[in-house]
Design a protein around this motif. Sequence first.
Motif, PDB file in Angstrom:
ATOM      1  N   UNK A   7      -1.812  48.594   2.346  1.00  0.00           N
ATOM      2  CA  UNK A   7      -1.621  48.827   3.773  1.00  0.00           C
ATOM      3  C   UNK A   7      -0.875  47.610   4.297  1.00  0.00           C
ATOM      4  N   UNK A   8       0.301  47.862   4.884  1.00  0.00           N
ATOM      5  CA  UNK A   8       1.230  46.786   5.226  1.00  0.00           C
ATOM      6  C   UNK A   8       1.500  46.767   6.732  1.00  0.00           C
ATOM      7  N   UNK A  62       1.992  50.708   7.788  1.00  0.00           N
ATOM      8  CA  UNK A  62       2.213  51.856   6.921  1.00  0.00           C
ATOM      9  C   UNK A  62       1.535  51.599   5.587  1.00  0.00           C
ATOM     10  N   UNK A  63       1.361  52.673   4.828  1.00  0.00           N
ATOM     11  CA  UNK A  63       0.686  52.573   3.540  1.00  0.00           C
ATOM     12  C   UNK A  63       1.634  52.976   2.422  1.00  0.00           C
ATOM     13  N   UNK A  64       1.449  52.329   1.285  1.00  0.00           N
ATOM     14  CA  UNK A  64       2.223  52.669   0.095  1.00  0.00           C
ATOM     15  C   UNK A  64       1.220  52.893  -1.028  1.00  0.00           C
ATOM     16  N   UNK A  76       4.022  57.178  -2.721  1.00  0.00           N
ATOM     17  CA  UNK A  76       3.962  57.829  -1.417  1.00  0.00           C
ATOM     18  C   UNK A  76       3.932  56.740  -0.352  1.00  0.00           C
ATOM     19  N   UNK A  77       4.860  56.824   0.584  1.00  0.00           N
ATOM     20  CA  UNK A  77       4.913  55.901   1.717  1.00  0.00           C
ATOM     21  C   UNK A  77       4.519  56.705   2.941  1.00  0.00           C
ATOM     22  N   UNK A  78       3.473  56.239   3.642  1.00  0.00           N
ATOM     23  CA  UNK A  78       2.900  56.973   4.773  1.00  0.00           C
ATOM     24  C   UNK A  78       2.954  56.105   6.031  1.00  0.00           C
ATOM     25  N   UNK A  79       3.442  56.689   7.108  1.00  0.00           N
ATOM     26  CA  UNK A  79       3.412  56.041   8.419  1.00  0.00           C
ATOM     27  C   UNK A  79       1.977  56.149   8.927  1.00  0.00           C
ATOM     28  N   UNK A  80       1.186  55.110   8.716  1.00  0.00           N
ATOM     29  CA  UNK A  80      -0.245  55.155   9.021  1.00  0.00           C
ATOM     30  C   UNK A  80      -0.587  54.496  10.351  1.00  0.00           C
ATOM     31  N   UNK A  81       0.384  54.358  11.214  1.00  0.00           N
ATOM     32  CA  UNK A  81       0.144  53.593  12.431  1.00  0.00           C
ATOM     33  C   UNK A  81      -0.526  54.424  13.521  1.00  0.00           C
ATOM     34  N   UNK A  82      -1.122  53.710  14.454  1.00  0.00           N
ATOM     35  CA  UNK A  82      -1.694  54.319  15.657  1.00  0.00           C
ATOM     36  C   UNK A  82      -0.597  54.513  16.704  1.00  0.00           C
TER      37      UNK A  82
END
Length: 132
Positions: A7-8, A62-64, A76-82
Amino acid sequence: MDNLKFTIPGKPEYMTMIRLATSSIASEAGFDLDATEDIKAAVTEACKTVSCHGNEGFSDKYEIEFAVDPGTIEITVIDACEKHALEKMSEHCANCPQENDISMVMLRSLMNCVKVGQDEEGHKFINMVKRA
C-alpha cells in the motif's frame, strides 16, 4: 504461488521504491533483464494511470499486488484511495483509461495480458500478467 501486497502513498517520490521492489520480484520469478525492465515500465505506467486518470487530483494511496510463480507474474494495481486529494499540475483527464489510450497500448505491448476494471467498492484497477 507467492503473494505480495504494497500500500503506497500517492506521492510520486515513492515510485522509485516500487520500481526497485518490482525489479527484485521479477528477478526472483526468473525473468531476464529485458523482461524485468518491461515489467517495471508497465507497473510505473499502471500506477500513474490508476492514480491519475479521470480525477481532479491524484490518489492519496494505491495498492500493488503481486502473485508470483516461476516464469509468471501477475500484478494488480488498485486505486485504493478515499479521495483524490493530491494536486495535479494540469487539468484532469475526463474518461481515461480508455481502450485505445496510449497508456493501455503501452501496457499491452509490454505484458501478455492486461485487464482494466473496477472492484466491488468502485476503485479502478489494472491487472497485468507477464509470462517468461
